[in-house]
Design a protein around this motif. Structure first.
Motif, PDB file in Angstrom:
ATOM      1  N   PHE A  76       0.437 -10.028 -11.856  1.00 37.18           N
ATOM      2  CA  PHE A  76       1.175  -8.826 -12.246  1.00 37.18           C
ATOM      3  C   PHE A  76       2.226  -8.607 -11.168  1.00 37.18           C
ATOM      4  N   ARG A  77       3.485  -8.746 -11.553  1.00 39.00           N
ATOM      5  CA  ARG A  77       4.579  -8.739 -10.579  1.00 39.00           C
ATOM      6  C   ARG A  77       5.556  -7.602 -10.883  1.00 39.00           C
ATOM      7  N   VAL A  78       5.949  -6.906  -9.828  1.00 36.21           N
ATOM      8  CA  VAL A  78       6.902  -5.802  -9.939  1.00 36.21           C
ATOM      9  C   VAL A  78       8.139  -6.152  -9.131  1.00 36.21           C
ATOM     10  N   MET A  79       9.290  -5.947  -9.726  1.00 36.74           N
ATOM     11  CA  MET A  79      10.576  -6.144  -9.048  1.00 36.74           C
ATOM     12  C   MET A  79      11.126  -4.764  -8.681  1.00 36.74           C
ATOM     13  N   VAL A  80      11.303  -4.520  -7.370  1.00 36.15           N
ATOM     14  CA  VAL A  80      11.793  -3.229  -6.889  1.00 36.15           C
ATOM     15  C   VAL A  80      13.170  -3.421  -6.274  1.00 36.15           C
ATOM     16  N   LEU A  81      14.115  -2.595  -6.698  1.00 38.49           N
ATOM     17  CA  LEU A  81      15.472  -2.665  -6.179  1.00 38.49           C
ATOM     18  C   LEU A  81      15.842  -1.331  -5.541  1.00 38.49           C
ATOM     19  N   GLY A  82      16.682  -1.381  -4.504  1.00 38.12           N
ATOM     20  CA  GLY A  82      17.089  -0.147  -3.857  1.00 38.12           C
ATOM     21  C   GLY A  82      17.988  -0.397  -2.666  1.00 38.12           C
TER      22      GLY A  82
END
Length: 346
Positions: A76-82
Motif C-alpha cells: 500500500f503506497r502513498v505519494m505525498v507532494l508538497g
C-alpha cells in the motif's frame, strides 16, 4: 590650558572608531540572532542538515528513501507532494507528517507493507506538484496521492515573489543583493542581511513593490493568472489520475494556525491565512479532489512557541506535523475503505 592634540592623532582616533563600528554592530547582531546556539541548519562539513537533522536525498533528488519499481505486490503506497512544510524543515524524516502517516497506516493496515513516499522541495509551487505527478505517477504506482497544500503554493516562485520585486532586483542588483554579498564576503553576514531586508522594507513603504502578504493576496484574486493556473492544475491532476484508473487525489490544507473566530481574538491577524485556505479548499473540492484542512485540530490557546520549529524558523512544529498526520490518515483510510483500485490488480 591643556595642550591641543595633533590633527593626525584626532584623525587616527576617528578612523579607528569608524572601523570599530561595523565590527561592534556585527557582534551585536550575532548575539541577537535567534539562530544562535541552535543546531546546524545548512551544510556542515559537506553534509546537509535541517536544524540538526541530517538530510538524505534519493536518486530522484527528494528527501526520501529509494523505492522499488515496479511496486511490490501487496504494497500500500502513498505519494505525498508538497513544499517546505512537507519536506520537513526542522524535522527528522520520521517526525515529519509523512513519516508519522506511514506509522499510522501500518497500524491500521496490519499484514500490509506500507510506504509513504515524499516528493517535496522547499519553494515548490502547485504547478510543480502537477509536474511531479505527471513524471512519477506510474513509477510510484500509488494507492493514494496526497498534496500537502501551503497557503503560498499559488506563487510561481518564492513566497516573497511579485513582478515588481523581480523588476526591482533586475534594475537594482547592487541594492537587492550586491551590498549583502559584499558584506558577507568580508565577514559581516548579519549586517549584509539586515541591510538587504531594510532596503526591501523601504521599497515596500515607498510603494515600489508590495509586501509579501499583499502580493500573495493578489494571487488569490479570481481574475489573476496565478489563480487561474491553480484551477487548471487542480483539474489536470484529477483528470490524469482518473484516466489512469487511480483514486481521486487528496488535498490537505496544512494550516499553521487555528481559524480566527470571535472567541479567539488572539488570532484575528491570521484571518487572511484562513481565507486563503478556505478559498483553495473550495476550489479543490469543486475540481473533484477530496479536500480537508487541519484548522479544527489546532488548539487556539496554545503558546506561540508551540506552532514553530524554533525561534529562528516559523515552519510547522513537531506538534503540528502530528496533527497533519492524523488528518491525512483519516482521509486516506476513508478512501481505502471504499476502494483500493491499484492493489486490486495485485
Amino acid at each position: 590650558m591643556k595642550p591641543l592634540r595633533p590633527i593626525w592623532a584626532i584623525a587616527l582616533f576617528n578612523a579607528l572608531a569608524l572601523l570599530f563600528i561595523p565590527f561592534a554592530l556585527e557582534a551585536a547582531l550575532t548575539l541577537l540572532d535567534p539562530a544562535r546556539g541552535l543546531p546546524p541548519d545548512g551544510y556542515l562539513d559537506g553534509t546537509l542538515y535541517t536544524w540538526g537533522h541530517e538530510v538524505r536525498i534519493n536518486r530522484y533528488g527528494f528527501r526520501e528513501r529509494d523505492f522499488e519499481i515496479p511496486k511490490p505486490p501487496g504494497t500500500f503506497r502513498v505519494m505525498v507532494l508538497g513544499d517546505s512544510f512537507t519536506y520537513g524543515i526542522g524535522m527528522s524524516t520520521n517526525d515529519r507528517y509523512a513519516g508519522l502517516l506511514e506509522a499510522k497506516l501500518r497500524l491500521a493496515l496490519p499484514g500490509r507493507r506500507v510506504e509513504v513516499l515524499t516528493f517535496a522541495l522547499p519553494g515548490f509551487s502547485f504547478s510543480a506538484y502537477r509536474a511531479m505527478v505527471g513524471r512519477y505517477l506510474e513509477r510510484t504506482d500509488p494507492d493514494a496521492v496526497l498534496v500537502g497544500f501551503c497557503y503560498n503554493d499559488l506563487q510561481p516562485r518564492a513566497q516573497e515573489y511579485s513582478v515588481e520585486r523581480e523588476l526591482f532586483d533586475h534594475q537594482h542588483p547592487v541594492l537587492s543583493s550586491g551590498f549583502r554579498v559584499f558584506l558577507e564576503r568580508h565577514g559581516f553576514p548579519h549586517i549584509g542581511q539586515s541591510l538587504q531586508n531594510g532596503i526591501y522594507r523601504c521599497a515596500e513603504w515607498l510603494g515600489i513593490m508590495p509586501g509579501w502578504m499583499e502580493a500573495l493576496d493578489r494571487a488569490y484574486q479570481k481574475h489573476r493568472p496565478e489563480w487561474q493556473a491553480f484551477l487548471e492544475d487542480l483539474k489536470a491532476v484529477r483528470i490524469m489520475l482518473e484516466e489512469k484508473g487511480y483514486n481521486p487525489p487528496i488535498f490537505l490544507a496544512l494550516n499553521q494556525f487555528p481559524s480566527p473566530t470571535s472567541q479567539t481574538p488572539r488570532w484575528s491577524e491570521r484571518r487572511r491565512y484562513a481565507q486563503w485556505y478556505i478559498q483553495a479548499l473550495e476550489a479543490a473540492a469543486r475540481a473533484g479532489w477530496r479536500a480537508a484542512d487541519c484548522a479544527d485540530l489546532i488548539p487556539p490557546e496554545a503558546p506561540s512557541e508551540w506552532f514553530f520549529v524554533n525561534p529562528a524558523d516559523q515552519h510547522p512544529s513537531a506538534a503540528l506535523h502530528t496533527l497533519y498526520a492524523r488528518r491525512a490518515a483519516e482521509m486516506i483510510l476513508k478512501q481505502a475503505g471504499g476502494s483500493v483500485k491499484k492493489n486490486e490488480r495485485h
